[in-house]
Motif scaffolding. Sequence first.
Motif, PDB file in Angstrom:
ATOM      1  N   SER A   1       0.383  -1.216  -0.081  1.00  0.00           N
ATOM      2  CA  SER A   1       0.100  -0.075  -0.176  1.00  0.00           C
ATOM      3  C   SER A   1       1.071   0.979   0.157  1.00  0.00           C
ATOM      4  O   SER A   1       0.845   1.996  -0.548  1.00  0.00           O
ATOM      5  N   LEU A   2       1.943   1.184   0.989  1.00  0.00           N
ATOM      6  CA  LEU A   2       2.943   2.352   0.681  1.00  0.00           C
ATOM      7  C   LEU A   2       3.898   2.718  -0.341  1.00  0.00           C
ATOM      8  O   LEU A   2       3.663   3.921  -1.352  1.00  0.00           O
ATOM      9  N   GLY A   3       4.041   1.662  -0.722  1.00  0.00           N
ATOM     10  CA  GLY A   3       4.614   1.767  -2.001  1.00  0.00           C
ATOM     11  C   GLY A   3       4.210   1.773  -3.715  1.00  0.00           C
ATOM     12  O   GLY A   3       4.516   2.657  -4.533  1.00  0.00           O
ATOM     13  N   LEU A   4       2.476   1.315  -3.736  1.00  0.00           N
ATOM     14  CA  LEU A   4       1.662   1.537  -4.046  1.00  0.00           C
ATOM     15  C   LEU A   4       1.670   3.302  -4.351  1.00  0.00           C
ATOM     16  O   LEU A   4       1.160   4.016  -5.545  1.00  0.00           O
ATOM     17  N   ALA A   5       1.307   3.567  -3.291  1.00  0.00           N
ATOM     18  CA  ALA A   5       0.765   4.931  -2.578  1.00  0.00           C
ATOM     19  C   ALA A   5       1.926   6.070  -3.699  1.00  0.00           C
ATOM     20  O   ALA A   5       1.531   7.301  -3.728  1.00  0.00           O
ATOM     21  N   ALA A   6       2.895   5.464  -3.557  1.00  0.00           N
ATOM     22  CA  ALA A   6       4.294   6.109  -3.228  1.00  0.00           C
ATOM     23  C   ALA A   6       4.108   6.747  -4.668  1.00  0.00           C
ATOM     24  O   ALA A   6       4.702   7.585  -5.147  1.00  0.00           O
ATOM     25  N   SER A   7       4.309   5.907  -5.132  1.00  0.00           N
ATOM     26  CA  SER A   7       4.487   5.624  -6.709  1.00  0.00           C
ATOM     27  C   SER A   7       3.601   5.956  -7.616  1.00  0.00           C
ATOM     28  O   SER A   7       3.633   6.657  -8.631  1.00  0.00           O
ATOM     29  N   GLY A   8       2.136   6.010  -7.408  1.00  0.00           N
ATOM     30  CA  GLY A   8       0.794   6.218  -7.716  1.00  0.00           C
ATOM     31  C   GLY A   8       0.671   7.660  -7.693  1.00  0.00           C
ATOM     32  O   GLY A   8       0.398   8.181  -8.288  1.00  0.00           O
ATOM     33  N   ALA A   9       1.177   7.924  -5.916  1.00  0.00           N
ATOM     34  CA  ALA A   9       1.404   9.473  -5.467  1.00  0.00           C
ATOM     35  C   ALA A   9       1.837  10.133  -7.271  1.00  0.00           C
ATOM     36  O   ALA A   9       1.437  11.902  -7.922  1.00  0.00           O
ATOM     37  N   VAL A  10       3.241   9.596  -7.100  1.00  0.00           N
ATOM     38  CA  VAL A  10       3.533  10.237  -8.848  1.00  0.00           C
ATOM     39  C   VAL A  10       3.215  10.279 -10.439  1.00  0.00           C
ATOM     40  O   VAL A  10       2.986  11.261 -10.989  1.00  0.00           O
ATOM     41  N   LEU A  11       2.910   9.147 -10.305  1.00  0.00           N
ATOM     42  CA  LEU A  11       2.462   9.009 -11.526  1.00  0.00           C
ATOM     43  C   LEU A  11       1.101   9.768 -11.708  1.00  0.00           C
ATOM     44  O   LEU A  11       0.236  10.038 -12.374  1.00  0.00           O
ATOM     45  N   GLY A  12      -0.294   9.653 -10.325  1.00  0.00           N
ATOM     46  CA  GLY A  12      -1.219  10.697 -10.632  1.00  0.00           C
ATOM     47  C   GLY A  12      -0.818  11.885 -11.178  1.00  0.00           C
ATOM     48  O   GLY A  12      -1.740  12.824 -11.647  1.00  0.00           O
ATOM     49  N   VAL A  13       0.191  12.842 -10.469  1.00  0.00           N
ATOM     50  CA  VAL A  13       1.113  14.307 -10.309  1.00  0.00           C
ATOM     51  C   VAL A  13       0.681  14.022 -12.191  1.00  0.00           C
ATOM     52  O   VAL A  13       0.498  15.522 -12.459  1.00  0.00           O
ATOM     53  N   ASN A  14       1.349  13.194 -12.404  1.00  0.00           N
ATOM     54  CA  ASN A  14       2.185  13.641 -14.288  1.00  0.00           C
ATOM     55  C   ASN A  14       0.516  13.047 -14.798  1.00  0.00           C
ATOM     56  O   ASN A  14       0.275  13.938 -15.835  1.00  0.00           O
ATOM     57  N   TYR A  15      -0.715  13.057 -13.402  1.00  0.00           N
ATOM     58  CA  TYR A  15      -1.757  12.446 -14.914  1.00  0.00           C
ATOM     59  C   TYR A  15      -2.532  13.593 -15.548  1.00  0.00           C
ATOM     60  O   TYR A  15      -2.891  14.610 -16.397  1.00  0.00           O
ATOM     61  N   MET A  16      -2.042  14.914 -13.902  1.00  0.00           N
ATOM     62  CA  MET A  16      -2.376  16.053 -14.159  1.00  0.00           C
ATOM     63  C   MET A  16      -2.144  17.195 -14.607  1.00  0.00           C
ATOM     64  O   MET A  16      -2.302  18.236 -15.637  1.00  0.00           O
ATOM     65  N   THR A  17      -0.758  17.357 -14.459  1.00  0.00           N
ATOM     66  CA  THR A  17       0.159  17.893 -15.054  1.00  0.00           C
ATOM     67  C   THR A  17       1.641  17.157 -15.114  1.00  0.00           C
ATOM     68  O   THR A  17       2.303  16.426 -15.035  1.00  0.00           O
ATOM     69  N   LYS A  18       2.402  17.660 -17.083  1.00  0.00           N
ATOM     70  CA  LYS A  18       3.856  17.559 -16.519  1.00  0.00           C
ATOM     71  C   LYS A  18       4.613  18.391 -16.191  1.00  0.00           C
ATOM     72  O   LYS A  18       5.820  17.888 -16.830  1.00  0.00           O
TER      73      LYS A  18
END
Lengths: 223, 235
Positions: free
Chosen positions: B143-160
Amino acid sequence: MDERTSSTARRAGGERGAAAAAGRVLSRGRFLALLAGSAVAGWAAVKALGSLTGGWRINTVEQPRPQFDANAYRLTIDGLVEQPLTLSYGELLALPAVRQVSDFHCVEGWGVDDVQWDGVSLQTITDLVRPSPEAGFVTFHSLGEIYRDSLTLEQALLPDVLVAYRMDGAELPSDHGPPARLIMPRMYGYKGPKWLTRIEFRDRRDIGYWEERGWRVDAWIEA
Amino acid sequence: MDRGLTTSAAQDFIERFESPSRRIHWTLGILYVLLLLSGVTNFWPEAKALQFADVRVFAWLHVVLGWAFVAGLAAVLGPLLAPTPAGHALRADLGELTRAGLDDYLWLQHLALRAMRAPSTPPRAGKFNAGQKLNALASLTLSLGLAASGAVLGVNYMTKSVFGVGFVESVFPWHTALGLIAIPPLVAHLYLALLHPGTRESLRGMLLGRVRRDWAREHHPAWVDAVERAEGRED
Protein backbone atom coordinates in the motif's frame (compact mmCIF):
# COMPACT_ATOMS: atom_id res chain seq x y z
CA MET A 1 -4.08 -27.89 30.59
CA ASP A 2 -0.48 -27.55 31.67
CA GLU A 3 0.38 -26.16 28.26
CA ARG A 4 -2.27 -23.43 28.51
CA THR A 5 -0.85 -21.99 31.66
CA SER A 6 2.81 -22.05 30.62
CA SER A 7 4.49 -18.95 29.18
CA THR A 8 4.66 -18.34 25.44
CA ALA A 9 8.39 -18.91 25.34
CA ARG A 10 8.23 -22.20 27.20
CA ARG A 11 5.31 -23.33 25.14
CA ALA A 12 7.05 -22.51 21.87
CA GLY A 13 10.25 -24.17 23.03
CA GLY A 14 8.27 -27.22 24.01
CA GLU A 15 6.59 -27.29 20.60
CA ARG A 16 9.92 -27.14 18.84
CA GLY A 17 11.35 -29.89 20.98
CA ALA A 18 8.24 -32.00 20.47
CA ALA A 19 8.33 -31.38 16.72
CA ALA A 20 11.96 -32.47 16.51
CA ALA A 21 11.37 -35.49 18.74
CA ALA A 22 8.42 -36.62 16.62
CA GLY A 23 10.54 -36.30 13.47
CA ARG A 24 8.31 -33.56 12.10
CA VAL A 25 11.09 -31.24 10.93
CA LEU A 26 11.75 -31.24 7.19
CA SER A 27 14.00 -33.98 5.91
CA ARG A 28 17.00 -32.83 3.86
CA GLY A 29 15.54 -34.21 0.63
CA ARG A 30 12.23 -32.44 1.14
CA PHE A 31 13.98 -29.25 2.19
CA LEU A 32 16.09 -29.28 -1.01
CA ALA A 33 13.00 -30.03 -3.10
CA LEU A 34 11.19 -27.10 -1.47
CA LEU A 35 14.22 -24.87 -2.06
CA ALA A 36 14.51 -25.91 -5.72
CA GLY A 37 10.76 -25.42 -6.24
CA SER A 38 10.88 -21.95 -4.69
CA ALA A 39 13.89 -21.01 -6.81
CA VAL A 40 12.16 -22.06 -10.04
CA ALA A 41 8.94 -20.29 -9.04
CA GLY A 42 10.88 -17.14 -8.09
CA TRP A 43 12.82 -17.14 -11.34
CA ALA A 44 9.60 -17.58 -13.36
CA ALA A 45 7.94 -14.77 -11.42
CA VAL A 46 10.84 -12.38 -12.04
CA LYS A 47 10.90 -13.28 -15.76
CA ALA A 48 7.15 -12.77 -16.06
CA LEU A 49 7.23 -9.46 -14.17
CA GLY A 50 10.18 -8.20 -16.22
CA SER A 51 8.33 -8.65 -19.50
CA LEU A 52 5.13 -7.16 -18.06
CA THR A 53 6.43 -4.15 -16.18
CA GLY A 54 8.74 -2.67 -18.80
CA GLY A 55 7.86 -1.97 -22.37
CA TRP A 56 4.74 -1.08 -24.28
CA ARG A 57 1.24 -0.46 -22.98
CA ILE A 58 -0.93 -0.56 -26.04
CA ASN A 59 -3.50 2.15 -26.62
CA THR A 60 -5.93 2.27 -29.51
CA VAL A 61 -9.39 3.68 -30.03
CA GLU A 62 -9.62 1.99 -33.43
CA GLN A 63 -12.11 -0.76 -32.66
CA PRO A 64 -12.43 -3.21 -34.20
CA ARG A 65 -8.77 -3.01 -35.05
CA PRO A 66 -8.08 -2.14 -38.66
CA GLN A 67 -6.86 -5.11 -40.66
CA PHE A 68 -3.85 -4.48 -42.85
CA ASP A 69 -4.05 -6.12 -46.27
CA ALA A 70 -0.80 -5.64 -48.21
CA ASN A 71 -2.60 -5.84 -51.58
CA ALA A 72 -5.44 -3.46 -50.75
CA TYR A 73 -3.42 -0.97 -48.71
CA ARG A 74 -2.91 2.52 -50.10
CA LEU A 75 -1.20 5.54 -48.52
CA THR A 76 -2.79 8.69 -49.92
CA ILE A 77 -0.97 12.01 -49.69
CA ASP A 78 -3.24 14.84 -50.78
CA GLY A 79 -4.83 18.14 -49.82
CA LEU A 80 -3.09 21.42 -50.64
CA VAL A 81 -0.30 19.88 -52.74
CA GLU A 82 0.81 20.28 -56.35
CA GLN A 83 1.30 16.55 -56.92
CA PRO A 84 -1.11 14.31 -54.96
CA LEU A 85 0.21 10.79 -54.53
CA THR A 86 -1.16 7.36 -53.80
CA LEU A 87 1.38 4.74 -52.76
CA SER A 88 0.91 1.00 -52.59
CA TYR A 89 2.61 -0.87 -49.76
CA GLY A 90 5.41 -1.88 -52.14
CA GLU A 91 5.85 1.68 -53.37
CA LEU A 92 6.08 2.95 -49.80
CA LEU A 93 8.82 0.41 -49.04
CA ALA A 94 10.65 1.44 -52.24
CA LEU A 95 11.03 5.07 -51.16
CA PRO A 96 14.43 6.10 -49.74
CA ALA A 97 14.49 4.68 -46.20
CA VAL A 98 16.03 6.01 -43.04
CA ARG A 99 16.75 4.29 -39.74
CA GLN A 100 16.23 6.05 -36.45
CA VAL A 101 16.79 5.00 -32.85
CA SER A 102 14.70 7.10 -30.48
CA ASP A 103 12.94 6.96 -27.13
CA PHE A 104 9.17 6.59 -27.18
CA HIS A 105 7.25 8.50 -24.50
CA CYS A 106 3.61 7.98 -23.65
CA VAL A 107 1.58 10.72 -22.00
CA GLU A 108 0.50 8.13 -19.41
CA GLY A 109 3.97 8.06 -17.88
CA TRP A 110 5.56 4.98 -19.44
CA GLY A 111 8.24 4.99 -22.07
CA VAL A 112 10.36 2.66 -24.17
CA ASP A 113 13.99 3.57 -24.69
CA ASP A 114 16.00 3.03 -27.86
CA VAL A 115 13.31 1.89 -30.25
CA GLN A 116 14.70 1.30 -33.73
CA TRP A 117 12.41 2.56 -36.49
CA ASP A 118 12.82 2.09 -40.23
CA GLY A 119 10.72 4.20 -42.54
CA VAL A 120 10.49 7.21 -44.78
CA SER A 121 11.25 10.70 -43.58
CA LEU A 122 8.24 12.97 -43.87
CA GLN A 123 10.56 15.47 -45.57
CA THR A 124 11.01 12.95 -48.41
CA ILE A 125 7.26 12.55 -48.84
CA THR A 126 6.68 16.30 -48.65
CA ASP A 127 9.30 16.89 -51.37
CA LEU A 128 7.43 14.42 -53.63
CA VAL A 129 4.02 16.11 -53.32
CA ARG A 130 5.22 19.77 -53.09
CA PRO A 131 2.75 21.52 -50.71
CA SER A 132 1.21 24.74 -51.99
CA PRO A 133 2.10 27.99 -50.16
CA GLU A 134 -1.17 28.00 -48.16
CA ALA A 135 -0.47 24.58 -46.64
CA GLY A 136 0.56 25.20 -43.04
CA PHE A 137 -0.67 22.03 -41.35
CA VAL A 138 -0.60 18.27 -41.87
CA THR A 139 -3.26 15.81 -40.69
CA PHE A 140 -2.52 12.09 -40.34
CA HIS A 141 -5.45 9.67 -40.67
CA SER A 142 -5.82 6.09 -39.43
CA LEU A 143 -7.19 3.27 -41.58
CA GLY A 144 -10.27 2.88 -39.36
CA GLU A 145 -11.12 6.59 -39.84
CA ILE A 146 -11.60 7.11 -36.11
CA TYR A 147 -8.18 8.32 -35.06
CA ARG A 148 -6.29 11.24 -36.50
CA ASP A 149 -3.82 13.85 -35.35
CA SER A 150 -2.02 16.81 -36.81
CA LEU A 151 1.22 18.76 -36.79
CA THR A 152 2.11 22.17 -38.12
CA LEU A 153 4.06 21.91 -41.37
CA GLU A 154 7.09 23.27 -39.53
CA GLN A 155 6.81 20.49 -36.90
CA ALA A 156 6.16 17.86 -39.58
CA LEU A 157 9.35 18.83 -41.41
CA LEU A 158 11.62 18.30 -38.41
CA PRO A 159 14.24 15.78 -39.51
CA ASP A 160 13.22 12.99 -37.10
CA VAL A 161 9.55 12.80 -38.15
CA LEU A 162 9.05 9.43 -39.85
CA VAL A 163 6.44 7.32 -41.55
CA ALA A 164 7.76 4.14 -39.88
CA TYR A 165 7.03 0.67 -41.23
CA ARG A 166 9.52 -1.40 -39.27
CA MET A 167 10.09 -1.50 -35.52
CA ASP A 168 13.15 -3.12 -33.95
CA GLY A 169 13.97 -4.88 -37.21
CA ALA A 170 10.56 -6.39 -37.93
CA GLU A 171 7.32 -5.31 -39.63
CA LEU A 172 5.01 -3.42 -37.28
CA PRO A 173 3.15 -5.91 -35.05
CA SER A 174 -0.65 -5.59 -35.03
CA ASP A 175 -0.59 -3.60 -31.77
CA HIS A 176 1.58 -0.95 -33.39
CA GLY A 177 -0.60 -0.13 -36.37
CA PRO A 178 0.72 -1.94 -39.45
CA PRO A 179 1.80 -1.29 -42.04
CA ALA A 180 2.94 2.21 -41.00
CA ARG A 181 2.63 4.74 -38.22
CA LEU A 182 3.79 8.27 -37.70
CA ILE A 183 6.75 8.75 -35.37
CA MET A 184 7.27 12.20 -33.85
CA PRO A 185 9.81 11.40 -31.10
CA ARG A 186 9.85 14.92 -29.63
CA MET A 187 6.16 14.70 -28.70
CA TYR A 188 4.06 12.20 -26.73
CA GLY A 189 3.00 9.08 -28.60
CA TYR A 190 -0.62 10.12 -29.16
CA LYS A 191 0.65 12.53 -31.83
CA GLY A 192 1.61 9.56 -34.00
CA PRO A 193 -1.41 7.81 -35.55
CA LYS A 194 -1.07 4.10 -36.26
CA TRP A 195 -2.46 2.26 -39.32
CA LEU A 196 -1.52 5.42 -41.24
CA THR A 197 -3.52 5.63 -44.44
CA ARG A 198 -3.75 9.29 -45.38
CA ILE A 199 -1.52 12.37 -45.04
CA GLU A 200 -3.48 15.54 -45.72
CA PHE A 201 -1.94 19.00 -46.19
CA ARG A 202 -4.25 21.77 -44.99
CA ASP A 203 -4.42 25.52 -44.53
CA ARG A 204 -6.12 25.26 -41.13
CA ARG A 205 -5.37 23.15 -38.12
CA ASP A 206 -7.37 19.94 -37.85
CA ILE A 207 -7.61 19.19 -34.15
CA GLY A 208 -6.77 15.57 -33.29
CA TYR A 209 -8.81 12.84 -31.60
CA TRP A 210 -7.44 13.38 -28.09
CA GLU A 211 -7.15 17.13 -28.47
CA GLU A 212 -10.91 17.18 -29.01
CA ARG A 213 -11.06 15.58 -25.56
CA GLY A 214 -8.93 18.20 -23.90
CA TRP A 215 -5.40 16.98 -24.43
CA ARG A 216 -2.60 19.32 -25.50
CA VAL A 217 -2.30 20.11 -29.19
CA ASP A 218 1.45 20.68 -29.02
CA ALA A 219 2.54 17.69 -26.97
CA TRP A 220 6.23 18.53 -26.66
CA ILE A 221 8.16 16.40 -24.23
CA GLU A 222 9.95 18.51 -21.66
CA ALA A 223 12.80 16.46 -20.23
CA MET B 1 -18.56 -5.73 31.60
CA ASP B 2 -21.89 -6.29 33.32
CA ARG B 3 -21.87 -10.08 33.29
CA GLY B 4 -25.31 -10.28 34.85
CA LEU B 5 -26.90 -8.91 31.69
CA THR B 6 -25.13 -11.04 29.10
CA THR B 7 -27.18 -13.87 27.69
CA SER B 8 -25.68 -17.28 27.07
CA ALA B 9 -25.93 -16.68 23.32
CA ALA B 10 -23.82 -13.55 23.64
CA GLN B 11 -21.22 -15.49 25.55
CA ASP B 12 -20.72 -17.72 22.51
CA PHE B 13 -19.07 -14.78 20.78
CA ILE B 14 -15.86 -12.95 21.44
CA GLU B 15 -14.98 -9.38 20.45
CA ARG B 16 -12.30 -9.40 17.74
CA PHE B 17 -12.11 -6.02 15.98
CA GLU B 18 -13.20 -2.62 17.26
CA SER B 19 -14.85 -0.26 14.83
CA PRO B 20 -11.78 1.84 13.85
CA SER B 21 -9.91 -1.29 12.74
CA ARG B 22 -12.96 -2.41 10.75
CA ARG B 23 -13.57 0.99 9.20
CA ILE B 24 -9.94 1.27 8.09
CA HIS B 25 -9.93 -2.29 6.75
CA TRP B 26 -13.04 -1.80 4.63
CA THR B 27 -12.27 1.71 3.40
CA LEU B 28 -8.74 0.93 2.30
CA GLY B 29 -9.54 -2.66 1.33
CA ILE B 30 -12.37 -1.82 -1.07
CA LEU B 31 -10.31 0.97 -2.65
CA TYR B 32 -7.36 -1.44 -2.93
CA VAL B 33 -9.45 -4.02 -4.82
CA LEU B 34 -10.99 -1.39 -7.12
CA LEU B 35 -7.54 0.08 -7.79
CA LEU B 36 -6.11 -3.31 -8.74
CA LEU B 37 -9.08 -4.06 -11.01
CA SER B 38 -8.95 -0.68 -12.77
CA GLY B 39 -5.14 -0.91 -12.87
CA VAL B 40 -4.96 -4.23 -14.72
CA THR B 41 -7.00 -2.75 -17.59
CA ASN B 42 -3.67 -1.19 -18.56
CA PHE B 43 -2.94 -4.57 -20.16
CA TRP B 44 -6.22 -4.60 -22.08
CA PRO B 45 -6.37 -1.94 -24.83
CA GLU B 46 -10.07 -2.45 -25.57
CA ALA B 47 -11.06 -1.81 -21.94
CA LYS B 48 -8.63 1.07 -21.64
CA ALA B 49 -10.27 2.82 -24.57
CA LEU B 50 -13.73 2.78 -22.96
CA GLN B 51 -14.94 6.36 -22.59
CA PHE B 52 -17.68 8.25 -20.83
CA ALA B 53 -18.17 11.97 -21.45
CA ASP B 54 -14.91 12.01 -23.43
CA VAL B 55 -12.94 10.67 -20.45
CA ARG B 56 -11.30 7.26 -20.35
CA VAL B 57 -13.33 5.50 -17.67
CA PHE B 58 -10.74 3.20 -16.11
CA ALA B 59 -7.81 5.62 -16.25
CA TRP B 60 -9.92 8.34 -14.64
CA LEU B 61 -11.32 5.97 -12.02
CA HIS B 62 -7.86 4.67 -11.21
CA VAL B 63 -6.48 8.16 -10.63
CA VAL B 64 -9.47 9.39 -8.60
CA LEU B 65 -9.61 6.23 -6.46
CA GLY B 66 -5.84 6.39 -6.11
CA TRP B 67 -6.01 9.86 -4.60
CA ALA B 68 -8.80 8.66 -2.31
CA PHE B 69 -6.53 5.80 -1.22
CA VAL B 70 -3.65 8.21 -0.49
CA ALA B 71 -6.05 10.40 1.50
CA GLY B 72 -7.37 7.30 3.31
CA LEU B 73 -3.87 6.21 4.28
CA ALA B 74 -3.13 9.67 5.62
CA ALA B 75 -6.44 9.72 7.51
CA VAL B 76 -5.50 6.50 9.34
CA LEU B 77 -3.02 8.60 11.33
CA GLY B 78 -5.97 10.26 13.10
CA PRO B 79 -7.45 7.20 14.86
CA LEU B 80 -3.99 5.64 15.11
CA LEU B 81 -2.72 8.51 17.26
CA ALA B 82 -5.96 9.19 19.10
CA PRO B 83 -5.72 8.81 22.92
CA THR B 84 -9.03 6.92 23.03
CA PRO B 85 -9.88 3.25 23.82
CA ALA B 86 -10.55 2.69 20.11
CA GLY B 87 -7.17 4.18 19.21
CA HIS B 88 -5.58 1.96 21.82
CA ALA B 89 -7.26 -1.12 20.28
CA LEU B 90 -6.03 -0.12 16.84
CA ARG B 91 -2.46 0.34 18.08
CA ALA B 92 -2.70 -3.02 19.83
CA ASP B 93 -3.84 -4.76 16.61
CA LEU B 94 -1.04 -3.10 14.63
CA GLY B 95 1.46 -4.09 17.32
CA GLU B 96 0.29 -7.72 17.26
CA LEU B 97 0.43 -7.81 13.48
CA THR B 98 3.99 -6.54 13.28
CA ARG B 99 5.50 -8.67 16.04
CA ALA B 100 6.90 -12.09 15.11
CA GLY B 101 8.19 -14.90 17.30
CA LEU B 102 9.14 -18.55 17.32
CA ASP B 103 5.44 -19.51 17.15
CA ASP B 104 5.18 -17.74 13.82
CA TYR B 105 8.09 -19.74 12.46
CA LEU B 106 6.49 -22.92 13.77
CA TRP B 107 3.16 -21.97 12.21
CA LEU B 108 4.80 -21.57 8.79
CA GLN B 109 6.62 -24.86 9.22
CA HIS B 110 3.29 -26.45 10.11
CA LEU B 111 1.84 -25.05 6.88
CA ALA B 112 4.75 -26.43 4.83
CA LEU B 113 4.48 -29.85 6.46
CA ARG B 114 0.73 -29.98 5.88
CA ALA B 115 1.24 -28.93 2.26
CA MET B 116 3.50 -31.97 1.87
CA ARG B 117 0.95 -34.16 3.64
CA ALA B 118 3.25 -34.72 6.60
CA PRO B 119 1.65 -35.00 10.04
CA SER B 120 1.85 -31.79 12.04
CA THR B 121 -0.05 -29.89 14.70
CA PRO B 122 -0.05 -26.10 14.69
CA PRO B 123 1.41 -24.00 17.50
CA ARG B 124 -1.17 -22.18 19.63
CA ALA B 125 -1.76 -18.99 17.68
CA GLY B 126 -2.41 -15.65 19.35
CA LYS B 127 -4.79 -13.04 17.95
CA PHE B 128 -3.05 -13.35 14.58
CA ASN B 129 -1.24 -16.32 13.09
CA ALA B 130 1.87 -15.99 10.91
CA GLY B 131 -0.16 -16.04 7.71
CA GLN B 132 -2.31 -13.14 8.88
CA LYS B 133 0.80 -11.25 9.94
CA LEU B 134 2.43 -11.81 6.55
CA ASN B 135 -0.75 -10.67 4.82
CA ALA B 136 -0.87 -7.52 6.94
CA LEU B 137 2.82 -6.74 6.38
CA ALA B 138 2.52 -7.37 2.63
CA SER B 139 -0.61 -5.18 2.39
CA LEU B 140 1.00 -2.40 4.39
CA THR B 141 4.27 -2.46 2.42
CA LEU B 142 2.51 -2.71 -0.94
CA SER B 143 0.00 0.00 0.00
CA LEU B 144 2.72 2.46 0.96
CA GLY B 145 4.81 1.61 -2.14
CA LEU B 146 1.83 1.79 -4.47
CA ALA B 147 0.60 5.04 -2.91
CA ALA B 148 4.01 6.71 -3.19
CA SER B 149 4.68 5.60 -6.78
CA GLY B 150 1.04 6.16 -7.71
CA ALA B 151 1.15 9.73 -6.38
CA VAL B 152 3.95 10.51 -8.84
CA LEU B 153 1.95 9.01 -11.72
CA GLY B 154 -1.22 10.73 -10.51
CA VAL B 155 0.49 14.12 -10.55
CA ASN B 156 1.84 13.31 -14.02
CA TYR B 157 -1.70 12.45 -15.15
CA MET B 158 -2.85 15.93 -14.18
CA THR B 159 0.16 18.05 -15.05
CA LYS B 160 3.43 17.41 -16.86
CA SER B 161 5.16 20.39 -15.24
CA VAL B 162 6.00 18.91 -11.82
CA PHE B 163 8.04 15.77 -12.54
CA GLY B 164 10.48 15.18 -15.42
CA VAL B 165 9.57 12.55 -17.98
CA GLY B 166 12.63 10.45 -17.07
CA PHE B 167 11.65 10.30 -13.40
CA VAL B 168 8.04 9.44 -14.16
CA GLU B 169 9.10 6.69 -16.56
CA SER B 170 11.44 5.22 -13.95
CA VAL B 171 8.59 5.09 -11.41
CA PHE B 172 6.05 3.53 -13.79
CA PRO B 173 7.54 -0.04 -13.90
CA TRP B 174 7.80 -0.09 -10.10
CA HIS B 175 4.14 0.82 -9.73
CA THR B 176 3.26 -1.93 -12.20
CA ALA B 177 5.46 -4.52 -10.46
CA LEU B 178 4.03 -3.72 -7.01
CA GLY B 179 0.51 -3.91 -8.39
CA LEU B 180 1.14 -7.33 -9.94
CA ILE B 181 2.84 -8.61 -6.80
CA ALA B 182 -0.24 -7.51 -4.82
CA ILE B 183 -2.61 -9.77 -6.73
CA PRO B 184 -1.69 -13.29 -5.41
CA PRO B 185 -1.83 -12.36 -1.69
CA LEU B 186 -5.12 -10.53 -2.28
CA VAL B 187 -6.63 -13.54 -4.06
CA ALA B 188 -5.45 -15.78 -1.20
CA HIS B 189 -6.90 -13.36 1.37
CA LEU B 190 -10.27 -13.18 -0.39
CA TYR B 191 -10.39 -16.97 -0.73
CA LEU B 192 -9.66 -17.54 2.95
CA ALA B 193 -12.06 -14.84 4.11
CA LEU B 194 -14.98 -15.61 1.80
CA LEU B 195 -14.80 -19.25 0.69
CA HIS B 196 -12.57 -21.51 2.74
CA PRO B 197 -14.88 -23.17 5.31
CA GLY B 198 -12.33 -23.29 8.14
CA THR B 199 -11.44 -19.61 8.03
CA ARG B 200 -14.66 -18.01 6.76
CA GLU B 201 -15.80 -17.25 10.30
CA SER B 202 -13.16 -14.51 10.49
CA LEU B 203 -15.28 -12.46 8.06
CA ARG B 204 -17.88 -12.01 10.82
CA GLY B 205 -15.15 -10.50 12.95
CA MET B 206 -14.29 -7.93 10.31
CA LEU B 207 -17.96 -7.21 9.54
CA LEU B 208 -19.57 -7.18 12.97
CA GLY B 209 -16.58 -7.10 15.27
CA ARG B 210 -17.10 -10.49 16.95
CA VAL B 211 -16.47 -14.16 16.14
CA ARG B 212 -17.74 -17.47 17.53
CA ARG B 213 -15.85 -18.34 20.67
CA ASP B 214 -15.43 -22.03 19.72
CA TRP B 215 -13.98 -21.02 16.35
CA ALA B 216 -11.61 -18.59 18.02
CA ARG B 217 -10.58 -21.24 20.53
CA GLU B 218 -9.67 -23.56 17.66
CA HIS B 219 -7.82 -21.04 15.50
CA HIS B 220 -6.49 -18.51 18.01
CA PRO B 221 -6.35 -20.39 21.34
CA ALA B 222 -3.64 -18.25 22.95
CA TRP B 223 -5.65 -15.13 22.15
CA VAL B 224 -8.84 -16.57 23.65
CA ASP B 225 -6.88 -17.49 26.77
CA ALA B 226 -5.59 -13.93 27.07
CA VAL B 227 -9.06 -12.43 26.53
CA GLU B 228 -10.66 -14.77 29.06
CA ARG B 229 -7.95 -14.03 31.60
CA ALA B 230 -8.70 -10.33 31.09
CA GLU B 231 -12.39 -11.05 31.55
CA GLY B 232 -11.63 -12.89 34.76
CA ARG B 233 -13.04 -16.07 33.32
CA GLU B 234 -9.96 -18.25 33.37
CA ASP B 235 -10.88 -21.88 34.14
